[in-house]
Each structure stands twice: as structure tokens, then as C-alpha cells.
Design a protein around this motif. Structure first.
Motif, PDB file in Angstrom:
ATOM      1  N   UNK A  57      -0.801 -15.562  19.463  1.00 11.03           N
ATOM      2  CA  UNK A  57      -1.387 -16.692  19.916  1.00 11.03           C
ATOM      3  C   UNK A  57      -0.838 -17.538  20.688  1.00 11.03           C
ATOM      4  N   UNK A  58      -2.082 -17.145  21.407  1.00 17.98           N
ATOM      5  CA  UNK A  58      -2.386 -18.646  22.717  1.00 17.98           C
ATOM      6  C   UNK A  58      -2.959 -18.963  23.368  1.00 17.98           C
ATOM      7  N   UNK A  59      -3.191 -20.385  23.267  1.00 17.83           N
ATOM      8  CA  UNK A  59      -4.438 -20.854  23.975  1.00 17.83           C
ATOM      9  C   UNK A  59      -3.661 -21.854  25.425  1.00 17.83           C
ATOM     10  N   UNK A  60      -5.002 -21.557  26.368  1.00 21.13           N
ATOM     11  CA  UNK A  60      -4.616 -22.323  27.691  1.00 21.13           C
ATOM     12  C   UNK A  60      -6.108 -23.329  28.348  1.00 21.13           C
ATOM     13  N   UNK A  61      -5.658 -24.522  27.672  1.00 15.02           N
ATOM     14  CA  UNK A  61      -6.781 -25.323  28.534  1.00 15.02           C
ATOM     15  C   UNK A  61      -8.194 -25.781  27.850  1.00 15.02           C
ATOM     16  N   UNK A  62      -7.901 -25.237  26.732  1.00 13.19           N
ATOM     17  CA  UNK A  62      -9.234 -25.106  25.629  1.00 13.19           C
ATOM     18  C   UNK A  62     -10.097 -26.581  25.431  1.00 13.19           C
ATOM     19  N   UNK A  63     -11.315 -26.069  25.877  1.00 17.38           N
ATOM     20  CA  UNK A  63     -11.639 -27.757  25.725  1.00 17.38           C
ATOM     21  C   UNK A  63     -13.021 -27.808  24.734  1.00 17.38           C
ATOM     22  N   UNK A  64     -13.442 -28.441  23.909  1.00 12.98           N
ATOM     23  CA  UNK A  64     -14.967 -27.912  22.881  1.00 12.98           C
ATOM     24  C   UNK A  64     -15.359 -29.408  22.954  1.00 12.98           C
ATOM     25  N   UNK A  65     -16.841 -29.701  23.238  1.00 13.42           N
ATOM     26  CA  UNK A  65     -17.582 -30.834  22.718  1.00 13.42           C
ATOM     27  C   UNK A  65     -18.720 -30.560  21.946  1.00 13.42           C
ATOM     28  N   UNK A  66     -18.907 -31.304  21.097  1.00 11.31           N
ATOM     29  CA  UNK A  66     -20.054 -31.048  20.856  1.00 11.31           C
ATOM     30  C   UNK A  66     -21.403 -32.008  21.069  1.00 11.31           C
ATOM     31  N   UNK A  67     -22.304 -31.761  22.207  1.00  8.70           N
ATOM     32  CA  UNK A  67     -23.139 -32.656  22.590  1.00  8.70           C
ATOM     33  C   UNK A  67     -22.716 -33.325  23.571  1.00  8.70           C
ATOM     34  N   UNK A  68     -22.155 -34.686  23.678  1.00  8.84           N
ATOM     35  CA  UNK A  68     -21.218 -35.726  24.550  1.00  8.84           C
ATOM     36  C   UNK A  68     -20.018 -35.646  24.054  1.00  8.84           C
ATOM     37  N   UNK A  69     -19.811 -34.933  22.593  1.00  7.09           N
ATOM     38  CA  UNK A  69     -18.463 -35.999  22.453  1.00  7.09           C
ATOM     39  C   UNK A  69     -17.065 -34.493  22.126  1.00  7.09           C
ATOM     40  N   UNK A  70     -16.266 -35.197  23.440  1.00  8.48           N
ATOM     41  CA  UNK A  70     -15.293 -33.623  23.615  1.00  8.48           C
ATOM     42  C   UNK A  70     -14.641 -34.371  22.623  1.00  8.48           C
ATOM     43  N   UNK A  71     -14.575 -33.024  21.562  1.00  7.77           N
ATOM     44  CA  UNK A  71     -13.766 -32.956  20.658  1.00  7.77           C
ATOM     45  C   UNK A  71     -12.040 -31.887  21.068  1.00  7.77           C
ATOM     46  N   UNK A  72     -12.148 -30.691  21.802  1.00  4.56           N
ATOM     47  CA  UNK A  72     -10.992 -30.976  22.057  1.00  4.56           C
ATOM     48  C   UNK A  72     -10.775 -31.057  23.558  1.00  4.56           C
ATOM     49  N   UNK A  73      -9.951 -31.621  24.503  1.00  2.00           N
ATOM     50  CA  UNK A  73      -9.581 -31.659  25.542  1.00  2.00           C
ATOM     51  C   UNK A  73      -8.672 -31.370  26.339  1.00  2.00           C
ATOM     52  N   UNK A  74      -8.441 -30.252  26.591  1.00  2.00           N
ATOM     53  CA  UNK A  74      -7.147 -29.904  27.020  1.00  2.00           C
ATOM     54  C   UNK A  74      -5.973 -28.908  26.190  1.00  2.00           C
ATOM     55  N   UNK A  75      -6.267 -28.182  25.605  1.00  2.00           N
ATOM     56  CA  UNK A  75      -5.536 -27.838  24.227  1.00  2.00           C
ATOM     57  C   UNK A  75      -4.672 -25.754  24.888  1.00  2.00           C
ATOM     58  N   UNK A  76      -2.992 -26.647  24.633  1.00  2.00           N
ATOM     59  CA  UNK A  76      -2.589 -25.617  25.194  1.00  2.00           C
ATOM     60  C   UNK A  76      -1.387 -24.804  23.568  1.00  2.00           C
ATOM     61  N   UNK A  77      -1.035 -23.875  23.779  1.00  2.00           N
ATOM     62  CA  UNK A  77      -0.405 -24.071  23.019  1.00  2.00           C
ATOM     63  C   UNK A  77       0.238 -22.287  22.788  1.00  2.00           C
TER      64      UNK A  77
END
Ligand SMILES: Nc1ncnc2c1ncn2[C@@H]1O[C@H](COP(=O)(O)OP(=O)(O)O)[C@@H](O)[C@H]1O
Ligand SMILES: [Mg+2]
Length: 250
Positions: free
Chosen positions: A8-28
Motif C-alpha cells: 500500500x502506498x499513499x501520497x498526499x491524500x486529502x479528504x473533506x466532507x462538506x467543509x470539514x477537512x478530515x484528512x489533510x495530506x496523508x502519506x504512508x
């Protein structure tokens, strides 16, 4: 020789719901043979992260690779093929209430293989034994304790012998004894059925039993990532606060 692909590899993952930024740049990066525990308080985005990795939801930006393939670009049939190589243990087990224990565990086999009834039966029985539930074939989920449900969920996630398993809070809602049983089971699986996993949990004791790597999710980012020893001696305030808070609760 080529280096082995990360599972598994993540680079710079962002995820928001409406205006709530839940994930703000996840890499692993998760390498084969590694179990990563992703920890953090309630509502920090652990389940969201796991659902993205499993391809059950899409990131707003960033890249997610499974077995080296960018899952964003995959067509449905290729995604299905990748999903067959992964197992997912949902928070709260998520068994099919109207199906027996046997049929719950057989479900992925019926979905993804064209095996004979005999082959399916052998495989289901092997995995029910593995999780310590032989002879429970005909029981319905409503007849099981919370710990048994979790174990059926684990058998179902593992029955196709996936190369990587994603566990969402496998010990949540269990009393300490059952939590320990499930923790020992997952630790044991690592040396046999599946040695690569991401385990989402707020349970530090459990994480210590199964993980070689730990990451603390805080305000949409990893506040720290490292071996359990590195995490426990971390001087990052968010990590210290999380560890202190969890130890007080448990
Ligand atoms: N489908 C969704 N729609 C809107 N908000 C969501 C959705 N899924 C998760 N969230 C929000 O994202 C945040 C993180 O949720 P979650 O990943 O479930 O947290 P946890 O770390 O407890 O697993 C929460 O504020 C939750 O309300
Ligand atoms: Mg969750």
C-alpha cells in the motif's frame, strides 16, 4: 534486481466532507510483512482513511496505490481483482444478519471463485477452526456474542487468503478478555495466514501486541510514525497527549 513494490502506498491524500477537512495530506508506505497500527482518538478519520485505502471511497486529491497500481485509474474489473487480494474487517463485524455463520464466511468464496460446494465447505471449516469457532456453521449472527461476531468477521475477511488485511477497530466494544482473545488471534494470523496488515485502533495495548509500525493520526495528519518504541518515546505533544489519554481511559 527490482525492489519489491509496497503493498500500500499513499501520497498526499486529502479528504473533506462538506467543509470539514478530515484528512489533510496523508502519506504512508506499507511493505510486505509489516503490520501498521493507525491510532488516534474518536472521529479523527481512521475509518475514512481505511475506506479510501480499500477503494470503498475516493480521495479528493492525492494518490493511493495498492500492489503498485493507482486505484483511481483502475476500471471496475481490475479493482475487483485487486479487492480479491485484500481482506476487510469492518468496524462492528458487519455480518449478514439473515445468513448463517457458514454462509457469511462462504460469501467471498461464492462471490469470487467458482469452487465446488466441497471445496467451499473445506475452506470455510478450516477458517472457522482457525478463529476458534468450529461447529458454529448453522448459528445466526443474532445468536453470537460480540467477540464471536468479530471472529466470524475475521474468518470472512481471511477466507480468500488475501495478501493484505485491513482491520477497523477489531477490539472495539469487546470486554478486556475478548479483546485479548481477538488480539492474540490477529497476532497469531501474522505468522501464518496473512503477514501484512493495517489495523485501525484506539487500543494501545492491542496495537502493541500486533504492530511493527505505528502512526498517530491527529488533525488530519500523522503526528508521528515509527516503531512502537519510537512512538512511546516520542516527544511530539499530540502523541504524548494521545498516549496519556488512552492510558488513563484503559
Ligand atoms: N460519509 C461521510 N459523510 C460526512 N462526514 C463523514 C462521512 N464519513 C466520515 N465523516 C466524518 O469524518 C470524520 C472522521 O470519521 P471517522 O473516519 O469515522 O472517524 P474515526 O477515527 O472515529 O474512525 C467524522 O467527523 C465523521 O463525521
Ligand atoms: Mg472508526
Amino acid at each position: 534486481m527490482m525492489k519489491e513494490q509496497p503493498v500500500v502506498e499513499l501520497r498526499g491524500v486529502w479528504k473533506a466532507f462538506d467543509h470539514h477537512e478530515v484528512l489533510r495530506g496523508i502519506s504512508l508506505v506499507l511493505s510486505k510483512g509489516t503490520t501498521l497500527a493507525v491510532m488516534g482518538g474518536s472521529g479523527v478519520g481512521k475509518t475514512v482513511l481505511l475506506r479510501l485505502i480499500a477503494g470503498l471511497a475516493r480521495p479528493d486529491t492525492g494518490e493511493i496505490r495498492l500492489f503498485g497500481r493507482n486505484i483511481e485509474r483502475l476500471r471496475e474489473e481490475h479493482m475487483l481483482a485487486l479487492r480479491r487480494r485484500t481482506g476487510f474487517v469492518f468496524q462492528g463485524a458487519a455480518l449478514f444478519d439473515s445468513l448463517s455463520v457458514f454462509e457469511n464466511v462462504a460469501y467471498p468464496l461464492r462471490e469470487h471463485t467458482s469452487w465446488s460446494e466441497g471445496e467451499i465447505t473445506d475452506r470455510v471449516h478450516r477458517f472457522l477452526s482457525l478463529v476458534g469457532l468450529p461447529g458454529t456453521d448453522s448459528l445466526l449472527p443474532a445468536e453470537l456474542s460480540g467477540g464471536m461476531k468479530k471472529r466470524v468477521g475475521i474468518a470472512r475477511a481471511l477466507v480468500l487468503e488475501p495478501e493484505v488485511v485491513f482491520f477497523d477497530e477489531p477490539t472495539a466494544g469487546l470486554d478486556p478478555t475478548n479483546a485479548r482473545v481477538v488480539g492474540e488471534l490477529i497476532a497469531e494470523l501474522r505468522s501464518g495466514v496473512c503477514d501484512t496488515a493495517i489495523v485501525v485502533t484506539h487500543d494501545i495495548e492491542f496495537a502493541g501486541m500486533v504492530a511493527d509500525q505505528m502512526a498517530i493520526l491527529h488533525e488530519g495528519q500523522f503526528a508521528a510514525m515509527g516503531t512502537p518504541g519510537e512512538i512511546h518515546s516520542s516527544n511530539v505533544p499530540a502523541v504524548q497527549a494521545f498516549l496519556a489519554g488512552e492510558l488513563l481511559e484503559n
